[in-house]
Scaffold this active site. Structure first.
Site, mmCIF file in Angstrom:
data_model
loop_
_atom_site.group_PDB
_atom_site.id
_atom_site.type_symbol
_atom_site.label_atom_id
_atom_site.label_comp_id
_atom_site.label_asym_id
_atom_site.label_seq_id
_atom_site.Cartn_x
_atom_site.Cartn_y
_atom_site.Cartn_z
ATOM 1 N N ARG A 59 26.400 -18.331 29.725
ATOM 2 C CA ARG A 59 25.754 -18.296 28.403
ATOM 3 C C ARG A 59 26.285 -17.117 27.576
ATOM 4 O O ARG A 59 26.484 -17.234 26.366
ATOM 5 C CB ARG A 59 24.242 -18.193 28.555
ATOM 6 C CG ARG A 59 23.672 -19.359 29.353
ATOM 7 C CD ARG A 59 22.193 -19.455 29.222
ATOM 8 N NE ARG A 59 21.830 -19.762 27.856
ATOM 9 C CZ ARG A 59 20.746 -19.290 27.252
ATOM 10 N NH1 ARG A 59 19.945 -18.478 27.878
ATOM 11 N NH2 ARG A 59 20.471 -19.634 26.017
ATOM 12 N N ASN A 92 15.209 -15.505 20.677
ATOM 13 C CA ASN A 92 16.564 -15.846 21.117
ATOM 14 C C ASN A 92 17.263 -14.649 21.736
ATOM 15 O O ASN A 92 17.093 -13.516 21.299
ATOM 16 C CB ASN A 92 17.384 -16.379 19.941
ATOM 17 C CG ASN A 92 16.788 -17.653 19.382
ATOM 18 O OD1 ASN A 92 15.968 -18.293 20.047
ATOM 19 N ND2 ASN A 92 17.168 -18.022 18.173
ATOM 20 N N HIS A 109 12.619 -11.350 23.777
ATOM 21 C CA HIS A 109 12.969 -11.875 25.099
ATOM 22 C C HIS A 109 14.278 -11.290 25.645
ATOM 23 O O HIS A 109 14.905 -11.877 26.517
ATOM 24 C CB HIS A 109 13.054 -13.413 25.060
ATOM 25 C CG HIS A 109 11.714 -14.066 24.893
ATOM 26 N ND1 HIS A 109 11.557 -15.409 24.579
ATOM 27 C CD2 HIS A 109 10.455 -13.566 25.000
ATOM 28 C CE1 HIS A 109 10.259 -15.688 24.506
ATOM 29 N NE2 HIS A 109 9.576 -14.594 24.742
ATOM 30 N N CYS A 120 18.939 2.555 38.205
ATOM 31 C CA CYS A 120 18.615 3.760 37.406
ATOM 32 C C CYS A 120 17.809 3.428 36.158
ATOM 33 O O CYS A 120 17.480 4.309 35.379
ATOM 34 C CB CYS A 120 19.883 4.516 37.013
ATOM 35 S SG CYS A 120 20.863 3.708 35.731
ATOM 36 N N CYS A 136 27.253 0.058 37.572
ATOM 37 C CA CYS A 136 26.489 0.457 36.377
ATOM 38 C C CYS A 136 27.228 1.611 35.708
ATOM 39 O O CYS A 136 27.582 2.595 36.375
ATOM 40 C CB CYS A 136 25.086 0.896 36.788
ATOM 41 S SG CYS A 136 24.207 1.760 35.461
ATOM 42 N N GLY A 176 12.214 -22.926 14.002
ATOM 43 C CA GLY A 176 12.950 -23.443 15.163
ATOM 44 C C GLY A 176 12.377 -23.066 16.510
ATOM 45 O O GLY A 176 13.129 -22.763 17.435
ATOM 46 N N THR A 177 11.062 -23.100 16.618
ATOM 47 C CA THR A 177 10.467 -22.845 17.937
ATOM 48 C C THR A 177 9.392 -23.884 18.224
ATOM 49 O O THR A 177 8.651 -24.275 17.328
ATOM 50 C CB THR A 177 9.936 -21.391 18.061
ATOM 51 O OG1 THR A 177 9.264 -21.246 19.318
ATOM 52 C CG2 THR A 177 9.015 -21.004 16.930
ATOM 53 N N LEU A 203 12.413 -28.820 13.258
ATOM 54 C CA LEU A 203 12.880 -30.206 13.252
ATOM 55 C C LEU A 203 11.714 -31.170 13.497
ATOM 56 O O LEU A 203 11.584 -32.194 12.831
ATOM 57 C CB LEU A 203 13.949 -30.377 14.332
ATOM 58 C CG LEU A 203 14.949 -31.495 14.188
ATOM 59 C CD1 LEU A 203 15.648 -31.456 12.841
ATOM 60 C CD2 LEU A 203 15.986 -31.401 15.311
HETATM 61 N N1 APR Z 1 16.504 -26.855 12.963
HETATM 62 C C1 APR Z 1 15.200 -26.522 13.144
HETATM 63 N N2 APR Z 1 14.538 -26.712 14.294
HETATM 64 C C2 APR Z 1 15.221 -27.251 15.316
HETATM 65 C C3 APR Z 1 16.575 -27.620 15.222
HETATM 66 C C4 APR Z 1 17.223 -27.406 13.975
HETATM 67 N N3 APR Z 1 18.510 -27.725 13.760
HETATM 68 N N4 APR Z 1 16.966 -28.145 16.408
HETATM 69 C C5 APR Z 1 15.904 -28.095 17.213
HETATM 70 N N5 APR Z 1 14.837 -27.563 16.561
HETATM 71 C C6 APR Z 1 13.487 -27.309 17.066
HETATM 72 C C7 APR Z 1 12.985 -28.320 18.068
HETATM 73 O O1 APR Z 1 12.319 -29.387 17.389
HETATM 74 C C8 APR Z 1 12.021 -27.493 18.914
HETATM 75 O O2 APR Z 1 10.695 -27.570 18.418
HETATM 76 O O3 APR Z 1 13.531 -26.082 17.742
HETATM 77 C C9 APR Z 1 12.538 -26.055 18.739
HETATM 78 C C10 APR Z 1 13.154 -25.451 19.988
HETATM 79 O O4 APR Z 1 12.173 -25.328 20.969
HETATM 80 P P1 APR Z 1 12.486 -24.745 22.412
HETATM 81 O O5 APR Z 1 13.679 -25.423 22.970
HETATM 82 O O6 APR Z 1 11.226 -24.820 23.195
HETATM 83 O O7 APR Z 1 12.889 -23.226 22.134
HETATM 84 P P2 APR Z 1 11.957 -21.966 21.902
HETATM 85 O O8 APR Z 1 10.715 -22.339 21.187
HETATM 86 O O9 APR Z 1 12.811 -20.910 21.308
HETATM 87 O O10 APR Z 1 11.593 -21.553 23.391
HETATM 88 C C11 APR Z 1 10.812 -20.406 23.590
HETATM 89 O O11 APR Z 1 11.144 -20.532 25.944
HETATM 90 O O12 APR Z 1 12.329 -20.690 27.971
HETATM 91 C C12 APR Z 1 11.814 -19.872 26.999
HETATM 92 O O13 APR Z 1 12.477 -17.667 26.770
HETATM 93 C C13 APR Z 1 12.832 -18.956 26.375
HETATM 94 O O14 APR Z 1 12.802 -17.937 24.193
HETATM 95 C C14 APR Z 1 12.631 -19.157 24.881
HETATM 96 C C15 APR Z 1 11.203 -19.668 24.827
#
Ligand code: APR
Length: 235
Positions: A59, A92, A109, A120, A136, A176-177, A203
């Site tokens: 990654r 992110n 995160h 250390c 390290c 986007g979460t 989305l």
């Molecule tokens: N534009 C806007 N939203 C989008 C797009 C896009 N192009 N593509 C996907 N999405 C949305 C999806 O609909 C979804 O709701 O982004 C969201 C991504 O969700 P997750 O995959 O669950 O990601 P996230 O919410 O960042 O996850 C949270 O989970 O595993 C842990 O630590 C990790 O930080 C992460 C946390």
């Protein structure tokens, strides 16, 4: 409402999707081919450190192949142009907000480009692989560096700073979460509680959608620049 609203922005994997980085909760429920529990917990690291290091090495290497997109760039413009308080809290671990030019960014995160020495306790900037057990740079111990990523069951970074920003927020924006992972998933409720306006751009509707005053559905690369223009034009 203050003259210039205080803004807290929460971003998740969806903002980096258009740059080509996979989100976590895709339709198949896998994270780039691995179950999240197999790679993103301290237990997984104890059980199979090699798998976890290789996974994060891949990654980290992938970061070099991708670029910030329009949404990252728009937030960087907002950060540069907004004279009021603003904090971009990102879940992110990529560096795309910074590479777009944003400065007021908090990685709750952790970051792929950081390594944490378990010998250390130093955190060091790290752009290469960790699988080959490099020493390290601070204490010289080999094999003690782990990804500086907050795994499930670990305490996110910057909780006090985030809490303070939320308590003073007039506008909370989530981009986007999926709203599946706490504490970030609870920030919209804190923001509401203190009287902030809440806006979500995603989305699909997130799990916390009903807590937002407004939801805009679509791609971050389209929605975020439009919103930033609106905001900057209004002030
Ligand atoms: N534009 C806007 N939203 C989008 C797009 C896009 N192009 N593509 C996907 N999405 C949305 C999806 O609909 C979804 O709701 O982004 C969201 C991504 O969700 P997750 O995959 O669950 O990601 P996230 O919410 O960042 O996850 C949270 O989970 O595993 C842990 O630590 C990790 O930080 C992460 C946390």
């Amino acid at each position: 409402m203050r003259d210039l609203p205080n803004i807290v922005i929460l971003t998740g994997a969806g903002i980096s999707a258009e740059s080509g980085l996979a989100t976590f909760r895709g339709p198949e429920g896998l994270w780039e081919g691995h179950r999240v529990e197999d790679v993103a917990t301290p237990e997984a690291f104890v059980r199979d450190p090699e798998l976890v290091q290789r996974f994060y090495d891949a990654r980290r290497a992938r970061l070099k192949e991708v670029e910030p997109n329009e949404a990252h760039r728009a937030l960087a413009r907002l950060d540069a142009g907004w004279r009021g308080d603003l904090l971009i809290v990102t879940q992110n671990v990529d560096d795309l907000h910074e590479r777009a030019g944003a400065q007021r960014v908090l990685h709750m995160h952790g970051e792929l480009n950081s390594a944490w020495c378990l010998a250390c306790d130093a955190r060091v900037r790290w752009m290469e692989g960790l699988s080959d057990a490099p020493p390290c740079p601070e204490c010289g111990t080999r094999g003690a560096l782990r990804p500086d990523i907050v795994w499930f069951g670990e305490m996110p970074y910057g909780m006090d700073r985030i809490d303070a920003a939320l308590r003073e927020a007039d506008l909370f924006v989530s981009i986007g979460t999926s709203g599946a992972v706490y504490p970030a998933a609870g920030y919209v409720r804190t923001a509401r509680y203190v009287g902030a306006r809440t806006l979500e751009m995603n989305l699909d509707p997130s799990q916390g959608s009903l807590f937002f005053d407004e939801t805009r559905l679509g791609r971050a690369g389209k929605l975020v620049p439009a919103w930033v223009e609106e905001l900057l034009a209004g002030h």
